[in-house]
Design a protein around this motif. Structure first.
Motif, short mmCIF file in Angstrom:
data_model
loop_
_atom_site.label_atom_id
_atom_site.label_comp_id
_atom_site.label_asym_id
_atom_site.label_seq_id
_atom_site.Cartn_x
_atom_site.Cartn_y
_atom_site.Cartn_z
N PRO A 1 66.97 3.26 43.30
CA PRO A 1 68.00 3.51 44.30
C PRO A 1 68.42 4.98 44.31
N VAL A 2 68.82 5.47 45.46
CA VAL A 2 69.36 6.83 45.61
C VAL A 2 70.65 6.71 46.40
N GLU A 3 71.77 6.98 45.76
CA GLU A 3 73.08 6.88 46.38
C GLU A 3 73.74 8.25 46.37
N TRP A 4 73.75 8.91 47.51
CA TRP A 4 74.34 10.24 47.63
C TRP A 4 75.85 10.16 47.50
N ASP A 5 76.45 11.19 46.93
CA ASP A 5 77.89 11.24 46.74
C ASP A 5 78.37 12.67 47.02
N PHE B 1 73.52 12.88 43.62
CA PHE B 1 73.29 11.47 43.90
C PHE B 1 73.19 10.71 42.59
N TYR B 2 73.34 9.40 42.69
CA TYR B 2 73.21 8.51 41.54
C TYR B 2 71.99 7.63 41.73
N SER B 3 71.41 7.25 40.60
CA SER B 3 70.30 6.31 40.58
C SER B 3 70.42 5.50 39.30
N THR B 4 69.45 4.65 39.06
CA THR B 4 69.40 3.90 37.81
C THR B 4 67.98 3.88 37.28
N ARG C 1 72.92 4.02 34.55
CA ARG C 1 73.32 4.91 35.64
C ARG C 1 72.94 6.35 35.29
N GLU D 1 73.08 10.40 36.96
CA GLU D 1 73.54 11.31 38.01
C GLU D 1 72.61 12.51 38.04
#
Length: 120
Positions: free
Chosen positions: A90-94, A103-106, A112, A114
């Protein structure tokens, strides 16, 4: 007194070392570091890249932390995000940290991570 961080330790469930190796070496391009023999018997694996060391230690009752994470500086944030996404991570931009893109990933076990780059 403090002068740096030697490594960051993350946890992982037993038997996940191969998945962790594939992710940290194959996706993130880190090198695996041999564990000292006395510590190798505990399982887990260690990785290094450009002054960053991550140690993954086996925890029998593992549960990934929901907030705790290492913040990893990268040279090309967009390329890193694209590589992770191409490998199914996953790529979750912040946008909540002024002066940075991030962005965050796992990882494969849910740790988690960053990824960030200062702007300007």
């Amino acid at each position: 007194m403090l002068c740096g961080i030697d490594h960051v330790q993350l946890a992982a469930p037993p038997g996940t070392e191969d998945a962790l190796r594939a992710f940290y070496t194959g996706v993130l391009g880190m090198a695996e570091v041999p564990k000292p023999p006395a510590l190798a018997t505990r399982g887990g694996c260690w990785f290094r890249a450009d002054g960053v060391q991550l140690h993954l230690g086996v925890e029998p009752d593992f549960r990934p932390a929901r907030k705790a994470h290492p913040g990893l500086l990268v040279t090309d944030l967009d390329a890193c995000a694209a590589r992770l996404a191409a490998h199914g991570a996953p790529v979750e931009w912040d946008t909540g940290l002024p002066g940075h893109r991030r962005f965050y990933s796992t990882d494969p076990v849910g740790n988690r991570l960053e990824f960030l780059r200062p702007t300007g």
